[in-house]
Scaffold this active site. Structure first.
Site, PDB file in Angstrom:
ATOM      1  N   HIS A  42      17.490 -10.357  50.265  1.00 42.92           N
ATOM      2  CA  HIS A  42      18.698  -9.537  50.115  1.00 42.92           C
ATOM      3  C   HIS A  42      18.655  -8.304  50.999  1.00 42.92           C
ATOM      4  CE1 HIS A  42      17.536 -11.550  46.298  1.00 42.92           C
ATOM      5  NE2 HIS A  42      18.747 -12.044  46.425  1.00 42.92           N
TER       6      HIS A  42
HETATM    7 FE1  FES Z   1      15.979  -9.050  46.916  1.00 44.50          FE
HETATM    8 FE2  FES Z   1      13.758  -8.607  48.341  1.00 44.50          FE
HETATM    9  S1  FES Z   1      15.729  -7.804  48.645  1.00 44.50           S
HETATM   10  S2  FES Z   1      14.020  -9.905  46.624  1.00 44.50           S
END
Ligand code: FES
Length: 145
Positions: A109
């Site tokens: 993410h």
């Molecule tokens: Fe979501 Fe690393 S940014 S698990």
């Protein structure tokens, strides 16, 4: 508890090695003087630059987040949902944070961390990467745990 002894004598400047400790990946990075100097240049972009909100060993409560400046030792698990961030080096991290050549990028993410494992602002990960307990037996041997 299975503590892990690691010979760090062969780690090249700038290199990261991975070991497993209690089923977790642990990174050991030999930071160069350039990487250490860089840490002081982007603190205004970090969520918690002094690691005030972190659970970590007392010896890591410093600007390097480590016992020895040169060696960064971290649990290699993103503090968002547990993915494995990637080590981006030698300018590759500039794609993610302008002006910062080295760091860690989580592909799940998009969380971003610097070369002390400190999280940048405006990403999903809430906390800096975890510093595990460890101790140096001698200059080139560290025990994780
Ligand atoms: Fe979501 Fe690393 S940014 S698990």
């Amino acid at each position: 508890g299975a503590d892990v002894e690691v010979d760090i004598s062969a780690i090249e400047p700038g290199q990261l090695i991975r070991v497993m400790w209690r089923s977790k990946p642990v990174w050991i990075v030999r930071r160069t003087p350039e990487i250490l100097a860089e840490l002081a240049t982007h603190e205004d972009k970090l969520r918690d630059p002094a690691s005030e909100n972190e659970q970590q060993p007392a010896f890591a409560k410093n600007q390097w987040r480590s016992m020895k400046e040169e060696y960064l030792i971290l649990v290699g698990i993103c503090t968002h949902l547990g993915c494995s961030p990637q080590h981006m080096k030698d300018g590759a991290f500039e794609e993610y944070v302008e002006g910062v050549p080295d760091g860690f990028f989580c592909p799940c993410h998009g969380s971003k961390f610097d070369m002390a494992g400190r999280v940048f602002e405006n990403v999903p990960a809430p906390l800096n990467l975890v510093v595990p307990p460890y101790q140096f037996v001698d200059d080139t041997t560290v025990i994780i745990g």
